[in-house]
Design a protein around this motif. Structure first.
Motif, PDB file in Angstrom:
ATOM      1  N   GLU A  19       0.830  -1.204   0.000  1.00 37.98           N
ATOM      2  CA  GLU A  19       0.000   0.000   0.000  1.00 37.98           C
ATOM      3  C   GLU A  19       0.864   1.253   0.000  1.00 37.98           C
ATOM      4  O   GLU A  19       0.576   2.219  -0.717  1.00 37.98           O
ATOM      5  CB  GLU A  19      -0.940   0.000   1.206  1.00 37.98           C
ATOM      6  N   LEU A  23       0.868   4.071  -2.903  1.00 40.02           N
ATOM      7  CA  LEU A  23       0.662   5.483  -2.592  1.00 40.02           C
ATOM      8  C   LEU A  23       1.800   6.342  -3.137  1.00 40.02           C
ATOM      9  O   LEU A  23       1.594   7.497  -3.495  1.00 40.02           O
ATOM     10  CB  LEU A  23       0.526   5.690  -1.079  1.00 40.02           C
ATOM     11  N   ASP A 105      -2.915   9.602   2.884  1.00 39.79           N
ATOM     12  CA  ASP A 105      -3.580   8.426   3.432  1.00 39.79           C
ATOM     13  C   ASP A 105      -5.094   8.596   3.503  1.00 39.79           C
ATOM     14  O   ASP A 105      -5.797   7.708   3.988  1.00 39.79           O
ATOM     15  CB  ASP A 105      -3.009   8.025   4.793  1.00 39.79           C
ATOM     16  N   PHE A 121      -7.598   2.168  -2.700  1.00 39.38           N
ATOM     17  CA  PHE A 121      -6.992   1.995  -1.386  1.00 39.38           C
ATOM     18  C   PHE A 121      -8.071   1.778  -0.337  1.00 39.38           C
ATOM     19  O   PHE A 121      -9.184   2.282  -0.457  1.00 39.38           O
ATOM     20  CB  PHE A 121      -6.175   3.238  -1.005  1.00 39.38           C
ATOM     21  N   ASP A 122      -7.702   1.015   0.672  1.00 40.97           N
ATOM     22  CA  ASP A 122      -8.590   0.792   1.801  1.00 40.97           C
ATOM     23  C   ASP A 122      -8.375   1.916   2.803  1.00 40.97           C
ATOM     24  O   ASP A 122      -7.338   1.978   3.462  1.00 40.97           O
ATOM     25  CB  ASP A 122      -8.293  -0.576   2.438  1.00 40.97           C
ATOM     26  N   THR A 137      -7.290  -2.684  -0.981  1.00 42.33           N
ATOM     27  CA  THR A 137      -6.287  -2.050  -1.813  1.00 42.33           C
ATOM     28  C   THR A 137      -6.052  -2.887  -3.059  1.00 42.33           C
ATOM     29  O   THR A 137      -5.870  -4.087  -2.987  1.00 42.33           O
ATOM     30  CB  THR A 137      -4.960  -1.903  -1.049  1.00 42.33           C
TER      31      THR A 137
END
Length: 201
Positions: A19, A23, A105, A121-122, A137
């Motif tokens: 993740e 990002l 985030d 994304f989670d 994700t």
């Protein structure tokens, strides 16, 4: 010999590593746009949690989009500034410039429809639904899945879309709008790389 609890607590969190890596793609893409502009037909759809800590947007936008909001960086955006953990940009809403500050985030989805690329994304929202969706994700590489993701996150009221958009629909929007609802949804499970396998049990 360590028991299962010890192994679980000391396990390498590959899901978090991946993740963070994904990002960084968002970070680098926005940094490129801030420094050099968007080349060719590239443009970004960015969906973020408006209720996430650190998000700073005008009150009327937070009230209108209490959960998620999608912004589009294409033709008109100003003062795009990128920090290590946060970015800010000024967009036009009904011809009124507004500054938005968004932690990385807080980003729930990022897409560049011009090259059929997208990331999901989670982002926890402290709800039961968020808990149920842990492990969401994903790298979206399938065209149909990407079009569906972009359409799902578009603002419903086009008159208040941030930025100045093309008058004609994008290819993704056009194909999504004209799709026959009677057709069964394609199985895109092989084209979306999820992180469920790496999630801590």
């Amino acid at each position: 010999m360590a028991d299962d609890t010890d192994r679980s607590e000391n396990a390498l969190r590959y899901d978090r590593m991946v993740e963070d890596a994904l990002l960084s793609v968002v970070h680098r893409s926005l940094t490129y746009a801030a420094e050099k502009g968007l080349p060719g037909e590239h443009h970004f759809y960015i969906t973020f949690r408006t209720d996430h800590p650190g998000v700073d947007i005008p009150k009327h936008l937070r009230e209108r989009y209490p959960g998620e909001m999608t912004i589009i960086l294409q033709y008109q955006f100003w003062d795009l500034e990128i920090g290590d953990d946060i970015f800010s940009v000024t967009l036009s809403f009904s011809d009124v410039p507004e500054k938005l500050t968004i932690p990385f985030d807080a980003v729930a989805a990022f897409a560049d429809p011009s090259v059929r690329f997208g990331l999901q994304f989670d982002v926890g929202d402290n709800s039961d639904e968020s808990e149920a969706k842990a492990g969401d994700t994903a790298l979206v590489t399938d065209e149909t899945a990407l079009e569906r993701n972009v359409a799902d996150h578009e603002p419903q009221d086009n008159s208040n879309r941030p930025g100045k958009l093309k008058t004609e629909s994008t290819e993704a929007e056009s194909q999504n709008t004209t799709a026959d609802d009677s057709d069964p949804a394609p199985d895109d499970s092989d084209n979306v790389v999820t992180l469920d396998t790496f999630r801590k049990k």
